[in-house]
Design an enzyme around this catalytic site. Structure first.
Site, short mmCIF file in Angstrom:
data_model
loop_
_atom_site.label_atom_id
_atom_site.label_comp_id
_atom_site.label_asym_id
_atom_site.label_seq_id
_atom_site.Cartn_x
_atom_site.Cartn_y
_atom_site.Cartn_z
N LYS A 201 0.86 -1.20 0.00
CA LYS A 201 0.00 0.00 0.00
C LYS A 201 0.89 1.24 0.00
O LYS A 201 1.46 1.62 1.03
CB LYS A 201 -0.91 0.04 1.23
CG LYS A 201 -1.95 1.16 1.10
CD LYS A 201 -2.39 1.74 2.40
CE LYS A 201 -1.62 2.94 2.85
NZ LYS A 201 -1.74 4.15 2.02
N GLU B 246 -1.13 7.28 -0.16
CA GLU B 246 -2.24 7.64 -1.07
C GLU B 246 -1.93 8.87 -1.91
O GLU B 246 -2.55 9.08 -2.95
CB GLU B 246 -3.55 7.84 -0.27
CG GLU B 246 -3.50 8.89 0.83
CD GLU B 246 -3.00 8.33 2.17
OE1 GLU B 246 -2.11 7.45 2.16
OE2 GLU B 246 -3.49 8.80 3.20
N GLY C 295 6.86 5.22 8.15
CA GLY C 295 6.07 6.45 8.26
C GLY C 295 6.28 7.08 9.62
O GLY C 295 7.32 6.86 10.25
N GLY C 296 5.29 7.83 10.06
CA GLY C 296 5.43 8.59 11.30
C GLY C 296 5.27 7.72 12.55
O GLY C 296 4.67 6.64 12.50
N ILE C 297 5.77 8.23 13.68
CA ILE C 297 5.74 7.47 14.94
C ILE C 297 4.30 7.19 15.38
O ILE C 297 3.98 6.07 15.79
CB ILE C 297 6.47 8.27 16.06
CG1 ILE C 297 7.97 8.14 15.91
CG2 ILE C 297 6.06 7.77 17.43
CD1 ILE C 297 8.76 8.65 17.08
N THR D 66 1.57 6.89 13.66
CA THR D 66 0.95 5.83 12.85
C THR D 66 1.58 4.49 13.20
O THR D 66 0.88 3.47 13.29
CB THR D 66 1.16 6.11 11.34
OG1 THR D 66 0.96 7.50 11.10
CG2 THR D 66 0.21 5.31 10.50
N GLY D 67 2.88 4.48 13.40
CA GLY D 67 3.57 3.24 13.75
C GLY D 67 3.01 2.63 15.02
O GLY D 67 2.81 1.41 15.12
N GLU E 196 9.76 1.36 10.47
CA GLU E 196 10.78 2.37 10.18
C GLU E 196 10.12 3.72 10.40
O GLU E 196 9.30 4.15 9.58
CB GLU E 196 11.24 2.26 8.72
CG GLU E 196 12.00 1.01 8.38
CD GLU E 196 13.40 0.98 8.96
OE1 GLU E 196 13.89 2.02 9.42
OE2 GLU E 196 13.97 -0.12 8.97
N CYS F 78 13.84 11.08 6.45
CA CYS F 78 13.80 10.59 7.84
C CYS F 78 15.14 10.78 8.53
O CYS F 78 15.20 10.97 9.73
CB CYS F 78 13.37 9.13 7.87
SG CYS F 78 14.40 8.09 6.83
N GLU G 261 10.35 16.24 14.92
CA GLU G 261 10.69 16.09 13.51
C GLU G 261 9.90 17.11 12.69
O GLU G 261 8.68 17.02 12.60
CB GLU G 261 10.34 14.67 13.05
CG GLU G 261 10.79 14.37 11.65
CD GLU G 261 10.37 12.97 11.20
OE1 GLU G 261 9.22 12.57 11.48
OE2 GLU G 261 11.18 12.29 10.55
P1 NAD Z 1 2.41 8.59 7.74
O1 NAD Z 1 2.61 7.84 9.01
O2 NAD Z 1 1.41 9.68 7.72
O3 NAD Z 1 1.97 7.61 6.55
C1 NAD Z 1 2.77 6.53 6.13
C2 NAD Z 1 1.89 5.49 5.50
O4 NAD Z 1 1.02 4.98 6.50
C3 NAD Z 1 1.00 5.99 4.37
O5 NAD Z 1 0.93 5.01 3.37
C4 NAD Z 1 -0.35 6.16 5.06
O6 NAD Z 1 -1.44 6.02 4.19
C5 NAD Z 1 -0.31 5.00 6.04
N1 NAD Z 1 -1.20 5.14 7.21
C6 NAD Z 1 -1.68 6.29 7.77
N2 NAD Z 1 -2.49 5.99 8.81
C7 NAD Z 1 -2.54 4.65 8.92
C8 NAD Z 1 -3.19 3.74 9.81
N3 NAD Z 1 -3.99 4.15 10.79
N4 NAD Z 1 -2.99 2.41 9.63
C9 NAD Z 1 -2.18 1.96 8.65
N5 NAD Z 1 -1.55 2.77 7.77
C10 NAD Z 1 -1.71 4.10 7.91
O7 NAD Z 1 3.85 9.08 7.30
P2 NAD Z 1 4.22 9.99 6.05
O8 NAD Z 1 3.81 11.38 6.40
O9 NAD Z 1 3.74 9.36 4.79
O10 NAD Z 1 5.81 9.86 6.05
C11 NAD Z 1 6.64 10.67 6.78
C12 NAD Z 1 7.20 9.94 7.98
O11 NAD Z 1 7.86 8.75 7.55
C13 NAD Z 1 8.24 10.74 8.70
O12 NAD Z 1 8.04 10.65 10.09
C14 NAD Z 1 9.55 10.06 8.31
O13 NAD Z 1 10.59 10.23 9.24
C15 NAD Z 1 9.11 8.65 8.20
N6 NAD Z 1 10.07 7.89 7.38
C16 NAD Z 1 10.92 7.02 8.01
C17 NAD Z 1 11.87 6.32 7.26
C18 NAD Z 1 12.84 5.39 7.91
O14 NAD Z 1 13.59 4.72 7.19
N7 NAD Z 1 12.88 5.27 9.23
C19 NAD Z 1 11.92 6.51 5.88
C20 NAD Z 1 11.04 7.39 5.27
C21 NAD Z 1 10.11 8.08 6.05
#
Ligand code: NAD
Length: 494
Positions: free
Chosen positions: A175, A178, A228-230, A232-233, A250, A284, A385
């Site tokens: 996925k 979006e 993605g973001g903390i 969401t993680g 990550e 990141c 961040e």
């Molecule tokens: P985000 O957490 O908003 O979204 C990431 C992904 O998660 C998207 O595909 C989004 O649709 C999905 N998502 C959102 N809510 C969700 C949920 N409730 N359940 C499941 N999936 C969901 O992050 P972003 O804004 O797309 O990316 C930026 C972040 O990613 C920054 O914090 C950056 O540091 C981090 N990042 C980390 C690394 C790494 O290697 N550690 C690499 C790239 C980006």
């Protein structure tokens, strides 16, 4: 106008409920594509296809050499379509085409690396304490993998997940973010052309709260890998607990770049720029938190400011451009919010802090390179961040102070430092609590080396040999060649 559909069980399909989404170019907010917008039902269909392909389609049993062949082919196709992919990535993210070309080079290399690893692990015979027996440890594919990628490095992050999972013999539901699905869709097309069997590679488009949440919660998914973001993680980790699926995360970073007095000033300034301003700071591992020792502080700040003033901001398709826009209007507002926070906290704004005045850049999401000095460890602008073209500078006195301040963070993704002292390199590399530490460099990563975070920057590692192992379960097979009665519970009754 580009279009895009879900790829489920080897078929390109519209969303079950017919929804679509417009994809915008961050340079001018123009619509560059209309793609399917899925929800939980589309995700369920893809999980079902991946489950069938794993449980009954023979993919895990496919010889590793054949999986490797398909991955090598995919790498060749990525190279064939390199320029198209690079331009698509820049259209979707706004980053310069030159940066996107580097990403595509990396991505072809990532598929090659994991293709090469696919057939290298023949298991391990271990010493059994029992005579007449053999013990073997083998690795098997973990199963169906949900893979969720972010918008900043859309295809690079997706490839870190797709390549090892497929090499290990897993089936996947990818996925993409979006707002940046275009290159992931293109690579899905290339995977189809390479000949991966139906159901092995599935791509579902749509919002995280629907498609992503279904992947995280589903009992049909064995592993969820998320970048993605903390926040969401953490949501994903909680959702994954229900069927105790494996979780790989990550997450974000706030990464210190420490300049000691004995550093090579020109190099340190040069790399401080590289550390932050690629993709307008939306990295990141951005070294956005610069810490400078008192003896070199003022000279460093002057030189950094002078170089930052020259950064050419503009359209990523213009060869002269060095830094493109931010990804979206929402993200621009977030970065502007942090600039205000920094001012309120008492940081000194030396440069930028606003959108560019250039009339050609008003419809896009541009923000000027921004420099704050006089920053302190406890400021939000230092600890959180920002994910934008913003550098904060803190002044420090001693090595101990630098290390302790750098480690005083919830994050632990990456850190860099600059010194000519070899003993200090030894000491500081070990003292910094980050998943990657660069001495006299910044933002270097390559597929052979593991990548991931300490503390709240993540769980598990991508890339390297360990990046493949994440997609495997470990099985111990014990074989008794001469089984004898034990009679622990007494001999057989007559
Ligand atoms: P985000 O957490 O908003 O979204 C990431 C992904 O998660 C998207 O595909 C989004 O649709 C999905 N998502 C959102 N809510 C969700 C949920 N409730 N359940 C499941 N999936 C969901 O992050 P972003 O804004 O797309 O990316 C930026 C972040 O990613 C920054 O914090 C950056 O540091 C981090 N990042 C980390 C690394 C790494 O290697 N550690 C690499 C790239 C980006």
């Amino acid at each position: 106008m580009l279009t895009g559909k879900h790829f489920i069980n080897g078929q390109w399909v519209d969303s079950l409920f017919g929804k679509t989404r417009e994809i915008l170019n961050p340079y001018d907010a123009s619509v560059v594509a209309v793609v399917a917008e899925g929800d939980r039902e589309d995700a369920k269909a893809a999980i079902k296809a991946a489950r069938l392909a794993f449980d009954h389609g023979g993919w895990p049993q496919t010889p590793a050499t054949e999986r490797a062949r398909l991955l090598f082919k995919l790498a060749d196709l990525i190279e064939r379509d390199h320029e198209e992919l690079a331009r698509l990535e820049s259209l979707d993210t706004g980053k310069t085409v030159e940066e996107s070309r580097w990403d595509m080079d990396d991505i072809a290399g990532i598929f090659r690396y994991f293709a090469g690893l696919a057939d290298k692990d023949g298991g391990e015979v271990i010493a059994s304490p029992n005579p007449g027996s053999t013990s073997t440890v083998i690795r098997e594919p973990v199963g169906v993998c949900g893979q969720i990628s972010p918008w900043n490095y859309p295809l690079l992050q997706a490839s870190w997940k797709m390549a090892p999972a497929l090499a290990a013999g897993c089936t996947i539901v990818m996925k993409p973010s979006e707002i940046t699905p275009l290159t992931t869709l293109k690579v899905t097309e290339l995977a189809e052309e390479a000949g991966f069997p139906p159901g092995v590679v599935n791509t579902v488009l749509g919002p995280g709260a629907e498609v992503g949440a279904e992947l995280a919660e589903s009992h049909g998914v064995d592993l969820i890998s998320f970048t993605g973001g903390i926040a969401t993680g953490k949501t994903i980790m909680r959702a994954a607990a229900d069927n105790v699926k494996k979780v790989a995360l990550e997450l974000g970073g706030k990464n210190p770049n420490i300049i000691f007095d004995d550093a090579d000033l020109d190099l340190a300034v040069d790399y401080a720029l590289n550390g932050v301003f690629f993709h307008a700071g939306q990295i990141c591992s951005a070294g956005a938190r610069v810490m400078v020792q008192a003896g070199i502080h003022d000279r460093f700040v002057d030189a950094l400011k002078a170089r930052m003033e020259k950064i050419v901001v503009g359209n990523g398709f213009d060869e002269k451009t060095q830094m493109g826009p931010l990804i979206s209007a929402d993200h621009l507002a977030k970065v502007e919010g942090y600039v205000e926070i920094a001012k309120e906290e008492g940081a000194t704004l030396l440069l930028g802090g606003k959108r560019p005045d250039d009339p050609d850049l008003q419809s896009g999401y541009f923000h000027l390179p921004t420099l704050f000095t006089g920053c302190e460890n406890d400021m939000r602008i230092v600890q959180e961040e920002v994910f934008g073209p913003v550098i904060t500078v803190e002044r420090f006195a001693t090595e101990e102070e630098a290390v302790s301040r750098a480690n005083d963070t919830i994050y632990g993704l990456s850190a860099g430092f600059w010194t000519r002292d070899p003993d200090r390199i030894e000491r500081v590399s070990k003292a910094l609590r980050f998943g990657t530490v660069w001495a006299n460099d910044f933002n270097v990563y390559f597929v052979q080396a593991p990548w991931g975070g300490y503390k709240q920057s993540g769980l598990g590692r991508e890339l390297g040999k360990i990046g493949l192992e994440e997609y495997t379960e470990v099985k111990h097979i014990y074989r008794n060649h001469a089984t004898q009665p034990i009679n622990w519970f007494g001999p057989d009754a007559e």
